[in-house]
Design a protein around this motif. Structure first.
Motif, mmCIF file in Angstrom:
data_model
loop_
_atom_site.group_PDB
_atom_site.id
_atom_site.type_symbol
_atom_site.label_atom_id
_atom_site.label_comp_id
_atom_site.label_asym_id
_atom_site.label_seq_id
_atom_site.Cartn_x
_atom_site.Cartn_y
_atom_site.Cartn_z
ATOM 1 N N PRO A 234 47.715 67.940 0.675
ATOM 2 C CA PRO A 234 48.195 66.975 -0.123
ATOM 3 C C PRO A 234 49.801 66.535 0.868
ATOM 4 O O PRO A 234 50.059 65.507 0.588
ATOM 5 C CB PRO A 234 48.480 67.583 -1.351
ATOM 6 C CG PRO A 234 47.559 68.615 -1.242
ATOM 7 C CD PRO A 234 47.442 69.248 -0.017
ATOM 8 N N SER A 235 50.546 67.612 0.998
ATOM 9 C CA SER A 235 51.682 66.977 1.624
ATOM 10 C C SER A 235 51.763 66.154 2.866
ATOM 11 O O SER A 235 52.733 65.264 2.967
ATOM 12 C CB SER A 235 52.682 68.516 2.050
ATOM 13 O OG SER A 235 51.915 69.114 3.031
ATOM 14 N N GLU A 236 50.762 66.278 3.720
ATOM 15 C CA GLU A 236 50.688 65.375 4.652
ATOM 16 C C GLU A 236 50.119 63.894 3.969
ATOM 17 O O GLU A 236 50.816 63.053 4.551
ATOM 18 C CB GLU A 236 49.457 65.652 5.627
ATOM 19 C CG GLU A 236 49.511 67.125 6.252
ATOM 20 C CD GLU A 236 48.370 67.610 7.026
ATOM 21 O OE1 GLU A 236 47.285 66.730 7.150
ATOM 22 O OE2 GLU A 236 48.357 68.359 7.637
ATOM 23 N N ALA A 237 49.463 63.825 2.999
ATOM 24 C CA ALA A 237 49.168 62.487 2.465
ATOM 25 C C ALA A 237 50.430 62.008 2.003
ATOM 26 O O ALA A 237 50.465 60.616 2.092
ATOM 27 C CB ALA A 237 47.865 62.889 1.488
ATOM 28 N N PHE A 238 51.136 62.543 1.100
ATOM 29 C CA PHE A 238 52.343 62.070 0.508
ATOM 30 C C PHE A 238 53.371 61.453 1.601
ATOM 31 O O PHE A 238 54.029 60.717 1.600
ATOM 32 C CB PHE A 238 52.843 63.223 -0.294
ATOM 33 C CG PHE A 238 52.456 63.110 -1.887
ATOM 34 C CD1 PHE A 238 52.681 62.192 -2.864
ATOM 35 C CD2 PHE A 238 51.161 64.094 -2.075
ATOM 36 C CE1 PHE A 238 52.119 62.473 -4.091
ATOM 37 C CE2 PHE A 238 50.575 63.992 -3.138
ATOM 38 C CZ PHE A 238 50.999 63.281 -4.339
ATOM 39 N N PHE A 239 53.566 62.361 2.544
ATOM 40 C CA PHE A 239 54.412 62.107 3.462
ATOM 41 C C PHE A 239 54.071 60.775 4.280
ATOM 42 O O PHE A 239 55.001 59.995 4.617
ATOM 43 C CB PHE A 239 54.549 63.397 4.449
ATOM 44 C CG PHE A 239 55.700 63.043 5.393
ATOM 45 C CD1 PHE A 239 56.887 63.884 5.069
ATOM 46 C CD2 PHE A 239 55.854 62.640 6.751
ATOM 47 C CE1 PHE A 239 58.175 63.766 5.905
ATOM 48 C CE2 PHE A 239 57.071 62.719 7.516
ATOM 49 C CZ PHE A 239 57.971 63.295 7.026
ATOM 50 N N GLU A 240 52.974 60.905 4.634
ATOM 51 C CA GLU A 240 52.438 59.548 5.386
ATOM 52 C C GLU A 240 52.377 58.183 4.459
ATOM 53 O O GLU A 240 52.944 57.232 4.919
ATOM 54 C CB GLU A 240 50.808 59.768 5.824
ATOM 55 C CG GLU A 240 50.995 60.693 7.073
ATOM 56 C CD GLU A 240 49.568 61.228 7.592
ATOM 57 O OE1 GLU A 240 48.541 60.468 6.904
ATOM 58 O OE2 GLU A 240 49.342 62.118 8.294
ATOM 59 N N VAL A 241 52.083 58.612 3.321
ATOM 60 C CA VAL A 241 52.306 57.294 2.520
ATOM 61 C C VAL A 241 53.618 56.696 2.144
ATOM 62 O O VAL A 241 53.900 55.605 2.327
ATOM 63 C CB VAL A 241 51.260 57.496 1.145
ATOM 64 C CG1 VAL A 241 51.394 56.352 0.069
ATOM 65 C CG2 VAL A 241 49.767 57.605 1.643
ATOM 66 N N ALA A 242 54.247 57.603 1.795
ATOM 67 C CA ALA A 242 55.886 57.413 1.680
ATOM 68 C C ALA A 242 56.113 56.621 2.910
ATOM 69 O O ALA A 242 57.159 55.822 2.777
ATOM 70 C CB ALA A 242 56.406 58.606 1.573
ATOM 71 N N GLN A 243 55.837 57.174 4.251
ATOM 72 C CA GLN A 243 56.322 56.248 5.349
ATOM 73 C C GLN A 243 55.949 54.992 5.377
ATOM 74 O O GLN A 243 56.705 54.112 5.919
ATOM 75 C CB GLN A 243 56.101 57.039 6.484
ATOM 76 C CG GLN A 243 56.490 56.475 7.818
ATOM 77 C CD GLN A 243 55.998 57.503 9.044
ATOM 78 O OE1 GLN A 243 55.390 58.210 9.208
ATOM 79 N NE2 GLN A 243 56.851 57.202 10.111
ATOM 80 N N LYS A 244 54.786 54.638 5.156
ATOM 81 C CA LYS A 244 54.055 53.413 5.253
ATOM 82 C C LYS A 244 54.761 52.396 4.022
ATOM 83 O O LYS A 244 54.865 51.204 4.304
ATOM 84 C CB LYS A 244 52.586 53.543 5.056
ATOM 85 C CG LYS A 244 51.733 54.336 6.100
ATOM 86 C CD LYS A 244 50.308 54.255 5.708
ATOM 87 C CE LYS A 244 49.420 55.237 6.637
ATOM 88 N NZ LYS A 244 48.248 55.234 6.340
#
Length: 433
Positions: A234-244
């Motif tokens: 999940p941390s990967e998903a949140f990190f990537e979405v925040a960046q976008k």
């Protein structure tokens, strides 16, 4: 002349004893009611200053836990934080809140105000953890729902849950024999239908559903379920979405608020896979701390700390304590409750007339209040505060009752009976000591 209590005072119109998240935040009328009637205390002012500091691009203090018993205002605070981070500071809804902050400390209020003035909102992932069983699917489902609500679902990459649903869809379209075998296996071995499994894969219980789908799918198709290019954590998903989100310029990042986290802590403590499950919490907290300008904030709200949760094994206990160490803990207590009690009691006649000019009575009550509040009443300002907030503001509560009420609440409070329920009759009439 003898007066009935109901002729002297009441409870503020529309007063509600507690916030229910996430529903009250998304209900426009309820949200407005709670925001307009929220009473910040010096403790809350300091918490908002800390939140303000975490909004700076170089902050690493973005994983926080808020711990406190019933009636300490945890959910009310989270509702205010949710409004603060999803609106510009000049939003008319927040005007009464900032006016109250300025009365406490003008310079701090200005710093809190300026930190959100004309800033893009955060994507809010507001969760209720009382139904969660595992952490990973719980937070990923929350992220997916928040993105869908804002027509941003394309920003979330492929998860194992999506991959499982896509695999089922492909089999339904092109391989009816596999679907039939899968349906039979699910009903015979797991006592659930295919539709039930699909619904669970779309829910916070998706981890459990995935644990059923993997062996059932392999038995039905003859090959293991091994999708390509899926999000592992999940941390990967949140990190990537925040960046976008930040790169697109319409959002300041992501704010995750998980209320009622006590329930999930208890389930994790009882789980035989607690060490694995808590790793997802660790990873998301770490991702928040290193998110930089692509801001990710992760707040959990609980009756007890991670360390206080009881693990079923020493290993599980150690895992919970390790996870707790990733968070900056804010312990909420029933502080400055005199301000809250005073604000909840509506005077039906002018305050100065309540005592019928009995100055001697007021003096006696003030003397008692100064003894009870001890070192807090050491100057003219505090003496005036006690007179206004405790003796007059909390009347007809006797100062001794006002002093004892938060302490009584700490021992006896429960989910439906917070501190203010002790001065609220079941038939909506005020009762006092």
């Amino acid at each position: 002349m003898t007066r009935r209590m109901g002729e002297l005072v009441g409870v503020q119109g529309g007063f509600k004893p507690s916030v229910q998240l996430p529903n009250d935040f998304f209900d426009q009328e309820q949200n407005r009611h709670f925001v307009e009637n929220y009473i910040p205390t010096p403790e809350i002012l300091d918490i908002f200053m800390s939140v303000r500091d975490s909004l700076q691009s170089n902050s690493e203090q973005r994983a926080r836990s808020f711990v406190g018993t019933y009636g300490t205002g945890k959910s009310d605070l989270m509702l205010m934080i949710a409004n603060y981070i999803t609106r510009s500071a000049d939003d008319p809804l927040l005007k009464p809140f900032f006016q109250k902050l300025r009365l406490l400390n003008d310079s701090k209020a200005k710093a809190i105000y300026d930190a959100r003035l004309e800033k893009p909102p955060f994507l809010l992932v507001l969760l209720q953890a009382d139904t969660a069983i595992t952490f990973n699917s719980f937070v990923l489902r929350g992220l997916a729902d928040a993105l869908e609500e804002n027509n941003l679902e394309d920003l979330l990459g492929n998860t194992y849950y999506h991959a499982a649903l896509n695999q089922i869809e492909t089999w339904e379209s092109d391989y009816p024999d596999i679907i039939q075998r899968l349906s039979d296996i699910l009903e015979n071995d797991y006592r659930r239908t295919l539709n039930q499994l699909k619904n669970e894969l779309k829910s916070p219980r998706a981890d459990s559903a995935l644990g059923i789908f993997r062996p059932a799918a392999q038995k039905a198709s003859g090959t293991p379920f091994q999708p390509n290019a899926v999000i592992e954590r999940p941390s990967e998903a949140f990190f990537e979405v925040a960046q976008k989100l930040v790169e697109a310029g319409e959002y300041s990042g992501i704010f995750v608020i998980a209320d009622e986290f006590t329930h999930l802590l208890q389930k994790l403590g009882e789980s035989s896979t607690a060490v694995v499950d808590t790793k997802g919490i660790d990873n998301l907290a770490e991702a928040a701390g290193r998110s930089g300008r692509n801001q990710l904030h992760f707040y959990v709200v609980s009756l007890q700390s991670f360390a206080s949760a009881q693990g079923s094994t020493q290993e599980a206990q150690a895992a919970l304590e390790r996870s707790g160490g990733r968070f900056l803990q804010n312990e909420l207590r029933s502080q400055n409750t005199e301000e809250l009690i005073s604000a909840s009691i509506a005077k039906l006649i002018p305050s100065e007339r309540l005592f019928d000019n009995a100055q001697a009575q007021q003096d006696d009550l003030l003397t008692l209040a100064m003894r009870l509040w001890g070192s807090r009443a050491t100057g003219s300002v505090d003496r005036e505060w006690l007179q206004q907030k405790v003796v007059q503001g909390c009347f007809p509560l006797h100062p001794l009752a006002t002093y004892c009420l938060p302490r009584l609440n700490a021992v006896l409070a429960q989910n439906e009976r917070t501190m203010f329920r002790f001065i609220w009759h079941d038939e909506h009439q005020p009762i006092f000591f």
